[in-house]
Design a protein around this motif. Sequence first.
Motif, PDB file in Angstrom:
ATOM      1  N   TYR A   1      -8.536 127.375 134.392  1.00 23.93           N
ATOM      2  CA  TYR A   1      -8.545 125.959 134.765  1.00 23.93           C
ATOM      3  C   TYR A   1      -8.852 125.085 133.538  1.00 23.93           C
ATOM      4  O   TYR A   1      -8.137 124.120 133.253  1.00 23.93           O
ATOM      5  N   LEU A   2      -9.913 125.429 132.814  1.00 21.79           N
ATOM      6  CA  LEU A   2     -10.321 124.636 131.647  1.00 21.79           C
ATOM      7  C   LEU A   2      -9.237 124.631 130.573  1.00 21.79           C
ATOM      8  O   LEU A   2      -8.923 123.590 129.997  1.00 21.79           O
ATOM      9  N   CYS A   3      -8.645 125.795 130.331  1.00 21.88           N
ATOM     10  CA  CYS A   3      -7.601 125.892 129.298  1.00 21.88           C
ATOM     11  C   CYS A   3      -6.332 125.160 129.717  1.00 21.88           C
ATOM     12  O   CYS A   3      -5.736 124.445 128.905  1.00 21.88           O
ATOM     13  N   GLU A   4      -5.924 125.311 130.969  1.00 20.57           N
ATOM     14  CA  GLU A   4      -4.698 124.633 131.435  1.00 20.57           C
ATOM     15  C   GLU A   4      -4.839 123.112 131.316  1.00 20.57           C
ATOM     16  O   GLU A   4      -3.919 122.431 130.872  1.00 20.57           O
ATOM     17  N   LYS A   5      -5.993 122.574 131.721  1.00 19.03           N
ATOM     18  CA  LYS A   5      -6.214 121.124 131.587  1.00 19.03           C
ATOM     19  C   LYS A   5      -6.112 120.720 130.119  1.00 19.03           C
ATOM     20  O   LYS A   5      -5.535 119.674 129.783  1.00 19.03           O
ATOM     21  N   THR A   6      -6.679 121.536 129.246  1.00 19.06           N
ATOM     22  CA  THR A   6      -6.648 121.244 127.810  1.00 19.06           C
ATOM     23  C   THR A   6      -5.215 121.316 127.280  1.00 19.06           C
ATOM     24  O   THR A   6      -4.786 120.439 126.532  1.00 19.06           O
ATOM     25  N   PHE A   7      -4.464 122.351 127.679  1.00 18.97           N
ATOM     26  CA  PHE A   7      -3.079 122.503 127.226  1.00 18.97           C
ATOM     27  C   PHE A   7      -2.238 121.296 127.648  1.00 18.97           C
ATOM     28  O   PHE A   7      -1.338 120.876 126.940  1.00 18.97           O
ATOM     29  N   GLU A   8      -2.535 120.756 128.825  1.00 17.83           N
ATOM     30  CA  GLU A   8      -1.774 119.616 129.359  1.00 17.83           C
ATOM     31  C   GLU A   8      -2.226 118.293 128.757  1.00 17.83           C
ATOM     32  O   GLU A   8      -1.707 117.235 129.106  1.00 17.83           O
ATOM     33  N   GLY A   9      -3.224 118.347 127.869  1.00 18.06           N
ATOM     34  CA  GLY A   9      -3.744 117.119 127.267  1.00 18.06           C
ATOM     35  C   GLY A   9      -4.580 116.312 128.243  1.00 18.06           C
ATOM     36  O   GLY A   9      -4.781 115.113 128.057  1.00 18.06           O
TER      37      GLY A   9
END
Length: 112
Positions: free
Chosen positions: A33-41
């Motif tokens: 969850y944390l990484c996906e939000k980060t990847f999406e900016g």
Amino acid sequence: MEILLEERRAALNAVLESKEFSRAPALAKLLKYLCEKTFEGRFHEIKEFSVATEVYGRSESFGEKRDSVVRVEMSRLRKRLRSYYEEEGAHQALRIVIPAGTYQPEFEVCAP
């Protein structure tokens, strides 16, 4: 040096597929969850409230003061990541680090 999205995704996948994290599906879900939000900016959306409601299914009436689930799980996640990189993931060139006091993952290049 710019770290490509593919490299960051590969680092995440290596962690998620590890023995360390396959035994901890809740922590794997939190990290993803944390990484996906980060990847999406969309790292500005990573707040204790959104993690509690979106990852842990807490209700909209979630109160950070009464329910420390996110802080407790973040602490467990940081420890599990450290453990992974000390052992199983010691050879990884790119590491995921979540500094204390923040929920945003950072990606660090490690010298071989």
